[in-house]
Design an enzyme around this catalytic site. Structure first.
Site, PDB file in Angstrom:
ATOM      1  N   TYR A 139       0.930  -1.306  -0.022  1.00  0.00           N
ATOM      2  CA  TYR A 139       0.097  -0.046   0.066  1.00  0.00           C
ATOM      3  C   TYR A 139       0.645   1.345  -0.441  1.00  0.00           C
ATOM      4  O   TYR A 139       0.453   2.526   0.231  1.00  0.00           O
ATOM      5  CB  TYR A 139      -0.765  -0.244   1.694  1.00  0.00           C
ATOM      6  CG  TYR A 139      -2.098  -1.021   1.057  1.00  0.00           C
ATOM      7  CD1 TYR A 139      -2.992  -0.985   0.020  1.00  0.00           C
ATOM      8  CD2 TYR A 139      -1.456  -1.910   1.573  1.00  0.00           C
ATOM      9  CE1 TYR A 139      -4.019  -2.069   0.114  1.00  0.00           C
ATOM     10  CE2 TYR A 139      -2.101  -3.055   2.369  1.00  0.00           C
ATOM     11  CZ  TYR A 139      -3.834  -3.199   1.362  1.00  0.00           C
ATOM     12  OH  TYR A 139      -4.690  -4.205   0.486  1.00  0.00           O
ATOM     13  N   ASP A 172      -0.861 -10.371   9.203  1.00  0.00           N
ATOM     14  CA  ASP A 172       0.233 -10.582   8.252  1.00  0.00           C
ATOM     15  C   ASP A 172       0.738  -9.502   7.154  1.00  0.00           C
ATOM     16  O   ASP A 172       0.097  -9.360   6.491  1.00  0.00           O
ATOM     17  CB  ASP A 172      -0.314 -11.891   7.306  1.00  0.00           C
ATOM     18  CG  ASP A 172      -1.061 -13.138   8.161  1.00  0.00           C
ATOM     19  OD1 ASP A 172      -0.835 -13.164   9.527  1.00  0.00           O
ATOM     20  OD2 ASP A 172      -2.218 -13.518   7.658  1.00  0.00           O
ATOM     21  N   HIS A 221       4.172  -6.842  -4.625  1.00  0.00           N
ATOM     22  CA  HIS A 221       3.037  -7.280  -4.881  1.00  0.00           C
ATOM     23  C   HIS A 221       2.178  -5.978  -4.807  1.00  0.00           C
ATOM     24  O   HIS A 221       2.550  -5.157  -3.595  1.00  0.00           O
ATOM     25  CB  HIS A 221       2.373  -8.894  -4.773  1.00  0.00           C
ATOM     26  CG  HIS A 221       2.018  -8.638  -3.088  1.00  0.00           C
ATOM     27  ND1 HIS A 221       0.578  -8.707  -2.318  1.00  0.00           N
ATOM     28  CD2 HIS A 221       2.955  -8.727  -2.335  1.00  0.00           C
ATOM     29  CE1 HIS A 221       1.060  -8.134  -1.222  1.00  0.00           C
ATOM     30  NE2 HIS A 221       2.553  -9.149  -0.924  1.00  0.00           N
ATOM     31  N   TYR A 253     -11.359  -0.902  -0.520  1.00  0.00           N
ATOM     32  CA  TYR A 253     -11.471  -0.299   0.786  1.00  0.00           C
ATOM     33  C   TYR A 253     -10.196   0.347   1.819  1.00  0.00           C
ATOM     34  O   TYR A 253      -9.456   0.475   2.306  1.00  0.00           O
ATOM     35  CB  TYR A 253     -11.808  -1.123   2.166  1.00  0.00           C
ATOM     36  CG  TYR A 253     -10.868  -1.650   2.566  1.00  0.00           C
ATOM     37  CD1 TYR A 253      -9.948  -2.806   1.967  1.00  0.00           C
ATOM     38  CD2 TYR A 253     -10.476  -1.712   4.457  1.00  0.00           C
ATOM     39  CE1 TYR A 253      -8.353  -3.371   2.561  1.00  0.00           C
ATOM     40  CE2 TYR A 253      -8.855  -2.424   4.740  1.00  0.00           C
ATOM     41  CZ  TYR A 253      -8.434  -3.561   3.886  1.00  0.00           C
ATOM     42  OH  TYR A 253      -7.682  -4.592   4.290  1.00  0.00           O
ATOM     43  N   ARG A 254      -9.343   0.483   0.524  1.00  0.00           N
ATOM     44  CA  ARG A 254      -7.790   0.431   0.771  1.00  0.00           C
ATOM     45  C   ARG A 254      -6.738   0.100  -0.193  1.00  0.00           C
ATOM     46  O   ARG A 254      -7.160  -0.573  -1.141  1.00  0.00           O
ATOM     47  CB  ARG A 254      -6.960  -0.680   2.254  1.00  0.00           C
ATOM     48  CG  ARG A 254      -6.008  -0.068   1.804  1.00  0.00           C
ATOM     49  CD  ARG A 254      -5.576  -1.012   3.560  1.00  0.00           C
ATOM     50  NE  ARG A 254      -4.389  -0.996   4.637  1.00  0.00           N
ATOM     51  CZ  ARG A 254      -3.986  -1.727   5.118  1.00  0.00           C
ATOM     52  NH1 ARG A 254      -5.116  -3.392   5.689  1.00  0.00           N
ATOM     53  NH2 ARG A 254      -2.529  -1.740   6.106  1.00  0.00           N
TER      54      ARG A 254
END
Lengths: 527, 527
Positions: B91, B150, B390, B472-473
């Site tokens: 993110y 995680d 990723h 959502y993110r």
């Protein structure tokens, strides 16, 4: 016609005309008779000069009408006071915090917009009451429960925005916590949808609370930053059964282990009901022996209280738990609770009765405590006969038996010194992790009695705050006093809230003074 | 030295000097080597002109130092980018959204301020990682669990503020939902405590979330309106035992009943774990028969897929549940789950093993899936070998089997058309009432591959949003694109957020661009 302070009669008349243009003549109320229906029936200043009263009321039916009203209010600087159904009794009812405000009555916005059985949620407007939603679900035969406060005539939205709670399992009884998604009309007339609702055609507006970016929903609770016009609520799928179990422990100091163990069980979700930790000793009738104990310095030792309790044949503490779910699960939960509490010498358990769902209308009618099953009623009023209402101060305590004991002493002394009988002896686990220890002060309409009640309420706020037991919700007449104690770093939170107020409502048209937040022009005047 | 855009070298040099005065020379980082440690290791623009990079970093140890830094940043208009531990991989990691920002690295603020066993909470600073808190609890022998994502090296505060989630029961795994109380340094340097923390000497700062008045905590999540310096978290008292149970259903359309029943059980709290609804058929290896099915218009009918699944000897859907609690309660829960799901023809159940707590260090070391028991690890990285990271897009779906089937078809087609293999076939119930259906896109540092990954990520955002499945993110590089789809009423929510930004951070010094919110001066430039 009363006019709002600082508004000329001609401006007010123009605003009232334009409100009528927006909603229709019949939905604007200016006669004394009509406006008096918005008085706070439980006002502690009833009939006095300081009583907070509205100047008029306007009742829109649509979001577009609210937008028009808000634009008119900005134009003429009219203070508005939005209410949902106005049933916030003991906390101010439908009367404004700032006298002369125009009540924006949302009772006509009473549409149940969506109830989804499989996904177990409802989307409603502010005028929808717990009774309305309950009847709707019952008529459609949906296997869903609502959660309602006592009494059940209030608005889902109004209650959730005031951080109210009911008595079925968590998360549902935390009404604000179990809401999901809002629509809000801002003071500038803009309509905002929060959470996933900001995504047009969202499939999860009532499923995921946060959406993306800052989660703004909390801003619209206990505040005056917008007018909530839609709100989603999560519902509990009807459980298979419910069962109660009673617990009592004999001694004063048993509060410590009782609360410690109940807390652990609650945090694990094994106990998931509201429980009221009650003392039949502290709460029981006042005889001479008890009076003498209360008058001791420090309010009596544990041993002294234990001797008194034994002489009365009463357990010192008791509570009732209610379990909800498949019968075999809740039986196992109750069994585990008993095992955990068996560590307390002299603990006693009584198995309650089992209720299986669904219930017929007749069975519902026979329930002694419908609220614990999410069934709205007005039965709470039967206990209030003979008074003209009450004021509720509601300090929050941690789950700590030591604190509970201390709080009992502190508040018993406070009420005793004031010469007012106190209906005390219980703390209720409405919210996730704090007890509310209600201090309920009866009201009459006798001016001397009201003055005494006000003075006592003010003292409760001070004493509770001194001990770090913050008040979570306040009567409109005491919001400034309550907020004044939330003073960390020279009231930095209040100052931040004022910054938000000035940004979102620059003309200060919405609910001036609600929870201590005043618009800029009144802030200066008050300082 | 790189300078932030629009800041003169002399101003920047002066600011850097004053940062050093505040925190000490050794905690201001300006060399290329030091600053490069703040690059996003999973950047989809690694080494390209558009990669978002910091100009410098500063690492304070105290709230007072943050206040000083913020004042300097206001003085010289320096864009700051606060991070907790900077582990927000997939993110954006520790790299700023706005290139040239100075990273405000809070890793040195790593004090565990309070852990209360009976009341089951922790109060921590931003630099405290899940590992830190886990070790502390373990060393003290406290009977408390944490909930960790995680991997477990991240910050409790950072993860909660980004609406992250773990895998133990609710409410704990909803990290923002299970927080209680914040301390925040605002852009003007003021320190605010939220909730009950605004009451000096509050006894319920970590017990009651809302405090009094507007509940502002949500403003500081996924945003840029303040710097959170303390945050409380509710913890789960260690359960007696945990047990798993596996479920499989044979047919494509069984998703509908499976999800409907699991949803009901989850809403009732009987299922209270994260469950992953997985399809070994959709998610399994791609053979010619499956390729042919996917290439059919509409992506293959239910019957066709059922025939394919039967030929492979695979159940169409499967999930594993985990129960936590007293053994007799969780056995009764699993039994009830089986009874409810028995309505699905061909359903199969497998009882998993029981774990009793506490575990010895040796037993912990042997766990296959420590995260499901709130034990942090880095084991998730073992599945990522051979890639450079990723990108995670994370659309939210309702608990609906129909939607799950549709989403599989939509995303399988999208990835197939893009020629990218998709690790798909599962949706996870991390949050209260929505599935996250992760779309994980592998990254390498080959420019052509990164360009393809970016384009695919952008497509996922568009296609998911078109279907109402909001993200959502988001990775920092795509926050504008994500927010652009939350466009209800001409982006009224974004415009409200911009109003809040201008009010709370008038000079726009904090995290410019985070979740699509830009300060005024950059907003104009970008428009």
């Amino acid at each position: 016609m009363t006019t709002p302070p600082g508004v000329s009669s001609s401006d007010f008349a123009a605003a009232i005309r334009q409100f009528a243009d927006a909603v229709g003549e019949q939905w604007v109320f200016t006669s004394d008779e009509d406006v008096s229906t918005y008085r706070d029936a439980y006002s502690p200043m009833w009939g006095e000069a300081d009583e907070k009263v509205a100047s008029a009321a306007v009742a829109p039916e649509t979001v577009e009408q609210i937008q028009q009203i808000v634009r008119v209010a900005n134009r003429y600087s009219i203070p508005l006071y939005p209410i949902s159904t106005g049933r916030n009794l003991a906390y101010g009812g439908s009367a404004p915090v700032y006298s002369g405000s125009v009540v924006l009555d949302l009772k006509r916005m009473n549409k149940i917009l969506d109830v989804n059985e499989d996904q177990a949620y409802a989307l409603v407007e502010p005028g929808v009451s717990y009774f309305d939603l309950y009847r709707h679900i019952r008529e459609k035969g949906l296997k869903l429960w609502i959660d309602c406060p006592d009494p059940g005539w209030g608005s889902l939205i109004g209650n959730a925005l005031d951080h109210g709670a009911g008595r079925t399992p968590l998360p549902y009884r935390d009404h604000f916590g179990a809401h999901c998604g809002m629509e809000v009309v801002l003071a500038n007339g803009e309509v905002v949808r929060t959470g996933m609702g900001a995504l047009p055609t969202a499939e999860t507006w009532q499923h995921f609370q946060y959406g993306v970016g800052p989660w703004v929903d909390g801003l619209f609770s206990q505040s005056n930053l917008g007018i909530v016009t839609k709100m989603g609520f999560w519902l509990l799928p009807e459980p298979e059964a419910s069962m109660t179990g009673q617990i009592s422990v004999p001694r004063h100091d048993d509060a410590v282990e009782l609360v410690r163990i109940l807390g652990k069980l609650a945090f694990q979700g094994i106990v998931n009901c509201v429980f009221s930790v009650q003392s039949p000793v502290f709460g029981g009738p006042l005889d001479t022996e008890k009076s003498a104990l209360l008058d001791r310095p420090g309010g009596g030792s544990g041993e002294e209280w234990d001797r008194y309790a034994a002489s009365q044949g009463r357990p010192f503490w008791q509570t009732e738990l209610r379990f909800y779910g498949p019968l075999k699960v809740i039986e196992a939960q109750w069994e585990h609770v008993k095992e955990q509490l068996a560590a307390i010498d002299g603990v006693r358990f009584t198995d309650g009765s089992v209720i299986r769902f669904p219930l017929t209308d007749e069975e519902v009618g026979r329930l002694a405590d419908p609220g614990s099953l999410g069934i709205p009623s007005l039965s709470v009023f039967s206990s209030l006969e003979g008074s003209s209402g009450h004021l509720d101060a509601s300090p929050m305590l941690p789950y700590s038996g030591e604190t509970l004991l201390e709080a009992h002493k502190v508040f018993m002394k406070l009420f005793r010194d004031a010469g007012v009988p106190l209906l005390l002896g219980f703390a209720m686990s409405y919210h996730w992790r704090a007890f509310i220890m209600f201090q309920s002060i009866n009201l009459t309409r006798d001016p001397a009695h009201m003055a005494k009640a006000r003075s006592l309420y003010a003292q409760v706020i001070e004493v509770a705050s001194d001990h770090g037991w913050g008040i979570y919700r306040s009567h409109a007449a005491f919001m400034d006093a309550v907020m004044d104690r939330y003073s960390f770093n020279d009231h930095s939170l209040l100052r931040m809230n004022e910054t938000l107020k000035d940004a979102l409502d620059p003309n200060g048209i919405l609910s001036a003074g609600r929870y201590g937040i005043w618009p800029k022009h009144l802030r200066r005047e008050r300082a």
